[in-house]
Design a protein around this motif. Structure first.
Motif, short mmCIF file in Angstrom:
data_model
loop_
_atom_site.label_atom_id
_atom_site.label_comp_id
_atom_site.label_asym_id
_atom_site.label_seq_id
_atom_site.Cartn_x
_atom_site.Cartn_y
_atom_site.Cartn_z
N VAL A 173 0.83 -1.20 0.00
CA VAL A 173 0.00 0.00 0.00
C VAL A 173 0.87 1.26 0.00
O VAL A 173 0.51 2.27 -0.61
CB VAL A 173 -0.99 -0.02 1.19
N THR A 174 2.05 1.19 0.63
CA THR A 174 2.97 2.34 0.60
C THR A 174 3.47 2.58 -0.81
O THR A 174 3.55 3.73 -1.28
CB THR A 174 4.16 2.11 1.55
N GLU A 175 3.82 1.51 -1.51
CA GLU A 175 4.27 1.63 -2.90
C GLU A 175 3.15 2.17 -3.79
O GLU A 175 3.39 2.97 -4.69
CB GLU A 175 4.76 0.28 -3.41
N ARG A 176 1.92 1.74 -3.52
CA ARG A 176 0.79 2.23 -4.32
C ARG A 176 0.58 3.72 -4.11
O ARG A 176 0.28 4.45 -5.06
CB ARG A 176 -0.48 1.44 -3.99
N LEU A 177 0.70 4.16 -2.87
CA LEU A 177 0.52 5.58 -2.60
C LEU A 177 1.61 6.41 -3.28
O LEU A 177 1.33 7.45 -3.89
CB LEU A 177 0.52 5.85 -1.10
N ALA A 178 2.85 5.93 -3.20
CA ALA A 178 3.95 6.64 -3.86
C ALA A 178 3.72 6.69 -5.37
O ALA A 178 3.94 7.72 -6.02
CB ALA A 178 5.28 5.97 -3.54
N GLN A 179 3.28 5.57 -5.94
CA GLN A 179 3.02 5.52 -7.38
C GLN A 179 1.88 6.47 -7.76
O GLN A 179 1.93 7.13 -8.81
CB GLN A 179 2.67 4.09 -7.81
N ALA A 250 8.02 3.85 -4.92
CA ALA A 250 6.96 3.25 -5.71
C ALA A 250 7.43 1.96 -6.38
O ALA A 250 6.65 1.00 -6.51
CB ALA A 250 6.48 4.23 -6.78
N ASP A 251 8.69 1.92 -6.76
CA ASP A 251 9.25 0.74 -7.43
C ASP A 251 9.76 -0.30 -6.44
O ASP A 251 10.30 -1.33 -6.86
CB ASP A 251 10.39 1.15 -8.37
#
Length: 254
Positions: A173-179, A250-251
């Motif tokens: 979910v952290t990666e999704r928010l950054a993306q 994000a990556d």
């Protein structure tokens, strides 16, 4: 580390925000793929399509169609923007996408029948061209170029929702928010010095509904991003301070 202006150029961030669809995707260039699905039509054919539909307008916040309603046709977005979203049995919502002019909403059963799997509402005052299922079938039967356009539009929609499923299933979910912040920066960002100002106003609740989390979690995580110097959030606006590091998160590289 501040935003590298060359990085902004390499990522094709425009000086002026463009009217792009927004949804979770790993490939930013695909975000607006379906916006020109009717572009192969001649001016004469487009006139026929327009005369086959009816123009309707919705005010900001007004529902266009609702989950569980019977399919009756599709809406072509001519102005404004539309959110599509799904509500679970608990009432919790997940935003599927924000659609902009050139896209259509109301699928997948374009000829009518069945029930809508999700809902749609206007995010601002919106102008739509409504085509009923029988009218669409008539156009498909008499205008091969329109049939090809419709297939291309459905392909774009399929890719959109496949991208969403992949993001939900493979990214934290952290990666999704950054993306999502990267997507908003690339589609609605304005470079000012070493900053990238996101000109689209999004609330913490909006962000939570897209990434599949809670407003409280989004608030806490944005605060962490801000303390790390990745973003600045103030007065409902988001500013990306460190594009490269945010992209790395994000990556999954940081």
């Amino acid at each position: 580390m501040l935003v590298n202006p060359q990085t902004l150029k390499d990522q094709s961030v425009q000086a002026q925000p463009r009217a792009s669809a927004v949804y979770l995707s790993e490939i930013l260039s695909d975000l607006d793929e379906g916006a020109d699905f009717l572009s192969r039509l001649s001016a004469e054919d487009m006139d026929i399509v327009r005369s086959s539909g009816s123009v309707c307008r919705f005010e900001k916040g007004e529902g266009i169609f609702f989950q569980g309603d019977r399919h009756s046709g599709i809406w072509l977005i001519e102005g404004g923007s539309v959110r599509t979203f799904y509500a679970g049995p608990s009432g919790r919502e997940i935003t599927l996408a924000f659609w902009t002019p050139g896209h259509f909403i109301g699928g997948p059963e374009i000829f009518g029948g069945g029930t809508h799997m999700w809902s749609a509402d206007a995010q601002e005052d919106t102008k739509l061209l409504y085509l009923t299922g029988p009218r669409i079938r008539q156009l498909v039967d008499t205008m091969p170029s329109f049939a090809v356009c419709l297939i291309n539009g459905l392909v774009a929609k399929g890719k959109c929702y496949s991208a969403l499923v992949q993001m939900l299933g493979t990214r934290s979910v952290t990666e999704r928010l950054a993306q999502l912040l990267i997507i908003l920066g690339d589609t609605h960002g304005k470079p000012v010095g070493n900053q990238l100002i996101i000109e689209k106003v999004v609330t913490h609740e909006n962000l939570a509904a897209i990434v599949g989390s809670t407003r409280q979690w989004v608030t806490i995580t944005l605060d962490k991003f801000q303390k790390k110097g990745l973003i600045t959030a103030k007065r409902g606006r988001m500013i990306i301070e460190n594009y490269d590091l945010l992209r790395a998160i994000a990556d999954g590289d940081s």
